[in-house]
Design an enzyme around this catalytic site. Structure first.
Site: not given
Ligand code: UGA
Length: 459
Positions: A236, A288
């Site tokens: 993470n 997360c």
């Molecule tokens: C994240 C991890 O991706 C999962 O693998 C993990 O299981 C989870 O945390 C956890 O620890 O439970 P999640 O929080 O559901 O998952 O969301 P993500 O899709 O990872 O996005 C996190 C944040 O990053 C969001 O605010 C998203 O908008 C942002 N993000 C993501 C960006 O700003 N740019 C990107 O290229 C990707």
């Protein structure tokens, strides 16, 4: 024919409910336990308390086939289980460290329930909650303590660590088609039990409507408890830092006149870098990344190590929210009395989760500057209105745009890509300004409608 397992899952939140529903989908007998009676009553009626695409259908299917049950009684579930998953939350404490009180309470109860009970096989207690390194031993200690209180110190159990990598919004897909399964264990028998339990996912031999099956065999990574716990934090923290990295690059792109979307594309094709998680914008939020990065920083400091890279990753992320305000000020100058529309309030699309959502902080910063902030979200409008009374929530995107001096796309829900931009322009004050917090729209389309486009790092 899969081996038969009775499975208990403690905690019917995102991780617990998805894990329970997916294991029931594989054909196992699963009981999801939660102390929240309202939540359990809801689930017994076939309704899910969280918005997650496909989850309600999977829960209903499991219940209909008699594979998935719900209960508030932990001890009864412990008695009937071969494997018990702990999937309760570990929120961020005041000092940034993970708060283990829920995990601890469950561990004691498990000990108490196990004491005095004869078992054929040891209960495998699987820690799925994200916990600091060393928590496996802590859970064992509390199980022993609980057992001692129950009058019997010698009980049969094993504690293993099985970190969760599912993402909200694609939780079922990520659970059934994971990139890997990580298992930390100190004993061979527990490892073998978990290998057998995950066999249908490892070998991808389960019934599913989610075709095409993207994986041949899913890697099953076995290691010690501490390393498994660390893998979760490191993964993470790396992903959060990857996003902060591209956001820093985006800021430099703006200064030098380059386009970060092209830069990310060109960089990401290098397999060592990878294309995913290189979308620049207002930064990361959710339940997360902020919590886990804070916990890892706190762990490092506990050992007198300054985690400078992780600190910088957080600093960049904080800047991204403020950059929205700076972009608005560049066009509108003072924000006092200006009407600003926020499109998308959840921390990312396809979820109703508002935890650490950038929208809340941006709304707050705008409110501090005297702006009138209107918000729209496809699913979480009501929840957002309760959390932030200064945010005026409306239930139609065009309603939010009426008379707005600027609009900020905060979350890239698909429906914002389909907005009628001419209608948007006609509803807004002149000249209309659009800040694209996720670089989700095509600048040419926005400009063609007579709207000023302000993305992140797009020249
Ligand atoms: C994240 C991890 O991706 C999962 O693998 C993990 O299981 C989870 O945390 C956890 O620890 O439970 P999640 O929080 O559901 O998952 O969301 P993500 O899709 O990872 O996005 C996190 C944040 O990053 C969001 O605010 C998203 O908008 C942002 N993000 C993501 C960006 O700003 N740019 C990107 O290229 C990707």
């Amino acid at each position: 024919m899969i081996e038969e397992f009775n499975i208990g899952v403690v905690g019917a939140g995102y991780v617990g409910l998805t894990t329970g529903a997916c294991l029931a989908h594989l054909g196992y007998q699963v009981t999801c336990v939660d102390r929240d009676e309202v939540r359990i009553a809801f689930l017994k009626e076939g309704r899910t308390p969280i918005y997650e695409p496909g989850l309600e259908e999977l829960v209903r299917g499991g219940a209909r086939r008699g594979c998935l049950r719900f209960s508030t009684e932990l001890s009864k579930t412990v008695h009937g289980a071969d494997v018990l998953f702990i999937a309760v939350d570990t929120p961020q404490g005041n000092d940034g460290s993970a708060d283990l009180s829920s995990v601890g309470a469950v561990a004691r109860e498990i000990g108490d329930a196990l004491s005095g009970i004869e078992r054929l096989r040891p209960l495998v207690v699987v820690n799925k909650s994200t916990v600091p390194v060393g928590s496996g031993d802590y859970v064992s200690m509390l199980i022993e303590e609980g057992a001692a209180e129950g009058g019997n110190g010698t009980i049969a159990y094993r504690v293993v660590s099985n970190p969760e990598f599912l993402r909200e919004g694609s939780a079922i897909y990520d659970s059934l088609f994971p990139d890997r399964i990580v298992l930390g264990a100190d004993t061979r028998d527990a490892l073998d039990t978990m290998r057998a339990l995950y066999e249908p996912i490892i070998e991808q031999t389960f019934p599913t409507q989610l075709d095409p099956r993207p994986k041949d065999v899913v890697p099953f990574v076995t290691t010690d408890l501490a390393s498994a716990e660390m893998i979760k934090y490191a993964a993470n923290a790396f992903l959060a830092t990857k996003i902060s990295f591209i956001n820093e690059v985006a800021t430099i792109c703006e200064l030098v006149g380059a386009d970060v979307t092209s830069v990310a594309h060109g960089m990401g094709l290098d397999e060592r870098i990878g294309r995913r998680f290189l979308s620049a914008g207002i930064g990361w939020g959710g339940s997360c990344f902020p919590k886990d990065v804070a916990a890892l920083r706190s762990i490092a400091r506990e050992y007198d190590h300054e985690p400078v890279l992780l600190d910088a990753s957080v600093t960049v992320n904080e800047h991204q929210r403020r950059r929205v305000i700076a972009k608005l000020q560049r066009d509108l100058h003072t924000l006092k009395g200006k009407r600003i529309a926020l499109l998308g309030l959840t921390f990312k699309p396809n979820t109703d989760d508002l935890r650490e959502a950038p929208s809340l902080e941006i709304a707050h910063l705008l409110d501090q500057r005297g702006a009138r902030v209107f918000g729209y979200d496809p699913v979480a409008g009501k929840k957002a209105a309760e959390l932030l009374p200064s945010l005026r929530v409306v239930f139609d995107p065009y309603e939010a745009l009426k008379g707005a001096h600027a609009v900020v796309v905060v979350t890239e829900w698909d429906e914002f890509r389909e907005l009628d931009l001419n209608r948007v322009a006609s509803l807004m004050e002149k000249p209309p300004v659009l800040v694209d917090g996720r670089n989700a729209l095509d600048p040419r389309d926005v400009k063609a409608a007579g709207i000023r486009y302000r993305g992140f790092g797009r020249g």
